[in-house]
Design an enzyme around this catalytic site. Sequence first.
Site, PDB file in Angstrom:
ATOM      1  N   LYS A  63       4.636  24.306  -2.957  1.00 24.20           N
ATOM      2  CA  LYS A  63       3.747  24.069  -4.114  1.00 24.20           C
ATOM      3  C   LYS A  63       2.633  25.107  -4.105  1.00 24.20           C
ATOM      4  CE  LYS A  63       4.555  19.080  -4.284  1.00 24.20           C
ATOM      5  NZ  LYS A  63       5.056  18.658  -5.573  1.00 24.20           N
TER       6      LYS A  63
ATOM      7  N   HIS B 194       9.254  20.613   0.748  1.00 25.34           N
ATOM      8  CA  HIS B 194       8.975  21.203  -0.567  1.00 25.34           C
ATOM      9  C   HIS B 194       7.486  21.236  -0.891  1.00 25.34           C
ATOM     10  CE1 HIS B 194       8.899  17.064  -2.176  1.00 25.34           C
ATOM     11  NE2 HIS B 194       8.293  17.566  -3.228  1.00 25.34           N
TER      12      HIS B 194
ATOM     13  N   ARG C  82      32.734  16.936  -1.975  1.00 28.93           N
ATOM     14  CA  ARG C  82      33.999  16.190  -1.900  1.00 28.93           C
ATOM     15  C   ARG C  82      34.581  15.969  -3.291  1.00 28.93           C
ATOM     16  NH1 ARG C  82      34.864  12.511   2.953  1.00 28.93           N
ATOM     17  NH2 ARG C  82      33.363  13.338   4.398  1.00 28.93           N
TER      18      ARG C  82
ATOM     19  N   LYS D  47       3.823   4.239  -2.891  1.00 29.10           N
ATOM     20  CA  LYS D  47       4.610   4.169  -4.131  1.00 29.10           C
ATOM     21  C   LYS D  47       3.978   3.088  -5.014  1.00 29.10           C
ATOM     22  CE  LYS D  47       8.523   6.509  -2.805  1.00 29.10           C
ATOM     23  NZ  LYS D  47       8.680   7.841  -3.391  1.00 29.10           N
TER      24      LYS D  47
ATOM     25  N   HIS E 206       5.158  15.912   4.564  1.00 26.61           N
ATOM     26  CA  HIS E 206       4.284  16.484   3.534  1.00 26.61           C
ATOM     27  C   HIS E 206       2.794  16.364   3.875  1.00 26.61           C
ATOM     28  CE1 HIS E 206       8.008  16.547   1.487  1.00 26.61           C
ATOM     29  NE2 HIS E 206       7.948  15.374   0.888  1.00 26.61           N
TER      30      HIS E 206
ATOM     31  N   GLU F 224       1.811   7.964  -5.646  1.00 32.82           N
ATOM     32  CA  GLU F 224       2.899   8.085  -6.635  1.00 32.82           C
ATOM     33  C   GLU F 224       2.872   6.870  -7.541  1.00 32.82           C
ATOM     34  OE1 GLU F 224       6.697   9.979  -5.339  1.00 32.82           O
ATOM     35  OE2 GLU F 224       6.075   9.043  -3.469  1.00 32.82           O
TER      36      GLU F 224
ATOM     37  N   LYS G  77      14.855  17.937   4.257  1.00 33.71           N
ATOM     38  CA  LYS G  77      14.293  16.812   4.979  1.00 33.71           C
ATOM     39  C   LYS G  77      15.076  15.558   4.612  1.00 33.71           C
ATOM     40  CE  LYS G  77      10.852  14.139   3.395  1.00 33.71           C
ATOM     41  NZ  LYS G  77      11.032  13.301   2.213  1.00 33.71           N
TER      42      LYS G  77
ATOM     43  N   ASP H 250       8.944   9.206   5.220  1.00 34.39           N
ATOM     44  CA  ASP H 250       9.255   9.895   3.967  1.00 34.39           C
ATOM     45  C   ASP H 250       8.151  10.878   3.559  1.00 34.39           C
ATOM     46  OD1 ASP H 250      10.988  10.162   1.650  1.00 34.39           O
ATOM     47  OD2 ASP H 250       9.407   9.149   0.503  1.00 34.39           O
TER      48      ASP H 250
HETATM   49  C1  BG6 Z   1      10.058  13.466  -1.334  1.00 35.00           C
HETATM   50  C2  BG6 Z   1      10.147  12.014  -0.988  1.00 35.00           C
HETATM   51  O1  BG6 Z   1      10.135  14.254  -0.181  1.00 35.00           O
HETATM   52  O2  BG6 Z   1       8.818  13.705  -1.993  1.00 35.00           O
HETATM   53  C3  BG6 Z   1      10.004  11.146  -2.227  1.00 35.00           C
HETATM   54  O3  BG6 Z   1      11.400  11.756  -0.370  1.00 35.00           O
HETATM   55  C4  BG6 Z   1       8.739  11.495  -2.959  1.00 35.00           C
HETATM   56  O4  BG6 Z   1      10.019   9.769  -1.900  1.00 35.00           O
HETATM   57  C5  BG6 Z   1       8.661  12.985  -3.198  1.00 35.00           C
HETATM   58  O5  BG6 Z   1       8.770  10.807  -4.208  1.00 35.00           O
HETATM   59  C6  BG6 Z   1       7.313  13.369  -3.778  1.00 35.00           C
HETATM   60  O6  BG6 Z   1       7.355  14.705  -4.169  1.00 35.00           O
HETATM   61  P1  BG6 Z   1       6.461  15.225  -5.363  1.00 35.00           P
HETATM   62  O7  BG6 Z   1       6.723  16.690  -5.383  1.00 35.00           O
HETATM   63  O8  BG6 Z   1       6.916  14.513  -6.597  1.00 35.00           O
HETATM   64  O9  BG6 Z   1       5.057  14.865  -5.011  1.00 35.00           O
END
Ligand code: BG6
Length: 513
Positions: A192, A188, A47, A350, A250, A226, A158, A245
């Site tokens: 990896k 993602h 946009r 987190k 993942h 994290e 996602k 999330d």
């Molecule tokens: C994302 C989440 O899909 O993956 C985030 O939305 C998270 O909250 C992230 O921090 C973690 O990815 P990575 O590759 O840093 O482990």
Amino acid sequence: MDKSKGLILVIFGASGDLTVRKLIPALCDLKNQQLLPKNFAVLGVGRTEMDDKAFQEKMLNGIREFLSQTPCAIANDSQEEFLSKLHYISINTSDSNDYARLKQRLSALDSQYNTSENYLFYLATPPNMYEVIINNLGSHELNKNTVPDSWKRIIIEKPFGYDLNSARDLNSKVLKVFSEDQVYRIDHYLGKETVQNILVTRFSNGIFEPLWNRNFIHHIEVTSAESIGVENRGGYYDTAGALRDMIQNHLLQIVALVAMEPPATSDARSIRNETLKVFQSLRPLTETDIEQNVIRGQYTASTIKGKQMAGYRDEANVGYCSKTETYVAMKFFIDNWRWSDVPFYIRTGKHLPIRVTEIVIHFKPSPHVLFTKETGVPMTSNQLVIRIQPDEGILLKFGMKVPGSGFKVQEVGMDFHYSQLSDKRLPDAYERLLLDCILGDATLFSRGDSVEATWSFIDPILKLWKEKPQTKLFGYPAGTWGPENADSLIDSPDHTWRYPCKNLTADSNYCEL
Ligand code: BG6
């Protein structure tokens, strides 16, 4: 790759964070490795009003800031050439009429770059835009292969859905416009390198697979910790939480690769069929299972080494009495022949002490204790630790005789670190996934049925937390390993969670196995 076949990557949400942080740097890395077709262009869609020049400048800053390990040669001709292929169009993505302009622009770029109308659409927008964009692409026939041998594909970021119903709904809407083989649902973690290596470790080494079952494995643990909090994503995160999330996608994907049966071949269909079977074998969680075996937590304010850390409820765009979980630990079972009665423990959070993702395979102890440690206790069981990030590698822990008199046992490790491969860098996940999609290889993307199967498993937890908001939400001080109650999930007196990198500080990125 047939490099004569060009393509245009059309990024919806091009003025957003994902494009500048991940997608463009990944493309730049691919370009550096000469993995992109010669006839390649990007059309950013958003946009925000911008011309090509402004878009290119914005992306150049992103490349400078976020490019992974290969330095992108900013100054040379190839860099200039790369930037010149980045184009931009501003449209109102909700307005169907604007897609006529988009189509015109695409067709002009197609003639300019000779891309045979191969278009790869990337939805990097907020999820509430997916449906409208997909419908508009459909009504302007941008989903159809009009030229012989050409293709149209779509990558969907996602979160794919918010719960089981919304995921089903989204799947059915997407599949009205695109066929399943055109749809690439991205996770993602599957991009990896170390996640893909789970398959190689298991299926190309004769020594592991015979042990990989209920007869030899006591339990399996997956941790994805994290050190960061929700940063500037409070608005999104407060509606999602750690279960949606991280766990639904993942962590369950990692579990699937660890638990799947050997696929018949290495093609996308075989591998994705086997991961689906794992999701279908997850033992459904009853209300009692959830109450006893799923622990949720939320970080609270704390001071770590003199540094003040805000509590989750004090983060921007988070409700002041939010019950959103920033931590989940859970125990569950996979009801099939291989994993009968083997507990799986997974956790994520987190603001834990460090950033680390690892899988620990805990083998059963030897059946009869002949030798003990110097403390008189038996050797802890063997462990295989697969470190996904950081300090990627594999560690096998076993007992050896302490030199000298007697037969005392000491635990030691056989240790492999990716950093020992001096000539190899680990490509960024987006680099691998974008390339796979360009090549039409869907192995590392989630299929619609799998996404629904993972939501089916998670849905009862979401429902219970919604219906019983009084379900305990444990506070844990930011910078600690989460609620202590999570320790009691592991119901074996000889085991606890592995606390990796115990001695490291939150800001260290190096974490020895
Ligand atoms: C994302 C989440 O899909 O993956 C985030 O939305 C998270 O909250 C992230 O921090 C973690 O990815 P990575 O590759 O840093 O482990």
